[in-house]
Design a protein around this motif. Sequence first.
Motif, PDB file in Angstrom:
ATOM      1  N   LEU A  11     -20.748  13.520  54.233  1.00 10.79           N
ATOM      2  CA  LEU A  11     -20.451  14.403  55.366  1.00 10.79           C
ATOM      3  C   LEU A  11     -21.708  14.781  56.131  1.00 10.79           C
ATOM      4  N   GLU A  12     -22.796  14.967  55.413  1.00 12.27           N
ATOM      5  CA  GLU A  12     -24.076  15.273  56.065  1.00 12.27           C
ATOM      6  C   GLU A  12     -24.498  14.108  56.960  1.00 12.27           C
ATOM      7  N   PHE A  13     -24.323  12.877  56.473  1.00 17.86           N
ATOM      8  CA  PHE A  13     -24.646  11.685  57.264  1.00 17.86           C
ATOM      9  C   PHE A  13     -23.767  11.613  58.507  1.00 17.86           C
ATOM     10  N   LEU A  14     -22.454  11.846  58.344  1.00 22.56           N
ATOM     11  CA  LEU A  14     -21.541  11.805  59.490  1.00 22.56           C
ATOM     12  C   LEU A  14     -21.903  12.867  60.525  1.00 22.56           C
ATOM     13  N   GLU A  15     -22.304  14.055  60.066  1.00 23.90           N
ATOM     14  CA  GLU A  15     -22.696  15.113  60.999  1.00 23.90           C
ATOM     15  C   GLU A  15     -23.934  14.701  61.776  1.00 23.90           C
ATOM     16  N   THR A  16     -24.916  14.150  61.093  1.00 26.81           N
ATOM     17  CA  THR A  16     -26.145  13.704  61.760  1.00 26.81           C
ATOM     18  C   THR A  16     -25.852  12.582  62.739  1.00 26.81           C
ATOM     19  N   LEU A  17     -25.086  11.604  62.297  1.00 25.43           N
ATOM     20  CA  LEU A  17     -24.759  10.441  63.111  1.00 25.43           C
ATOM     21  C   LEU A  17     -24.013  10.817  64.385  1.00 25.43           C
ATOM     22  N   ASN A  18     -23.151  11.809  64.302  1.00 24.58           N
ATOM     23  CA  ASN A  18     -22.310  12.179  65.438  1.00 24.58           C
ATOM     24  C   ASN A  18     -22.826  13.375  66.224  1.00 24.58           C
ATOM     25  N   ASN A  19     -23.985  13.883  65.860  1.00 25.45           N
ATOM     26  CA  ASN A  19     -24.620  14.969  66.582  1.00 25.45           C
ATOM     27  C   ASN A  19     -25.100  14.452  67.934  1.00 25.45           C
ATOM     28  N   LYS A  20     -24.855  15.196  68.987  1.00 26.81           N
ATOM     29  CA  LYS A  20     -25.220  14.738  70.338  1.00 26.81           C
ATOM     30  C   LYS A  20     -26.720  14.533  70.503  1.00 26.81           C
ATOM     31  N   ASN A  21     -27.533  15.103  69.635  1.00 26.91           N
ATOM     32  CA  ASN A  21     -28.987  14.960  69.732  1.00 26.91           C
ATOM     33  C   ASN A  21     -29.524  13.773  68.940  1.00 26.91           C
ATOM     34  N   CYS A  22     -28.650  13.048  68.265  1.00 25.89           N
ATOM     35  CA  CYS A  22     -29.053  11.903  67.447  1.00 25.89           C
ATOM     36  C   CYS A  22     -29.196  10.652  68.318  1.00 25.89           C
ATOM     37  N   THR A  23     -30.287   9.939  68.129  1.00 27.04           N
ATOM     38  CA  THR A  23     -30.479   8.659  68.806  1.00 27.04           C
ATOM     39  C   THR A  23     -30.267   7.560  67.776  1.00 27.04           C
ATOM     40  N   ILE A  24     -29.300   6.709  68.029  1.00 23.69           N
ATOM     41  CA  ILE A  24     -28.950   5.656  67.077  1.00 23.69           C
ATOM     42  C   ILE A  24     -29.507   4.327  67.577  1.00 23.69           C
ATOM     43  N   VAL A  25     -30.186   3.628  66.678  1.00 21.91           N
ATOM     44  CA  VAL A  25     -30.749   2.318  66.994  1.00 21.91           C
ATOM     45  C   VAL A  25     -30.109   1.320  66.048  1.00 21.91           C
TER      46      VAL A  25
END
Length: 68
Positions: A11-25
Amino acid sequence: MAEFTDAHSALEFLETLNNKNCTIVAATENGKKRPATIKDLQEMNYETIINLCDLLGMSDIYMGGKKK
């Protein structure tokens, strides 16, 4: 993709991944990095949700109503 051993980490990973401030590469086949697509995000979310379902004994959610 990481295999989570507890629901909190997943759940912590999902929150980080879907946070609007997260940049995914995402990496391409030749190893070059590129911005992640919506499809990449969906795949990361889905894999984590399946892992979370397994941790909680709820595989029927993604198995179409059939428990493992």
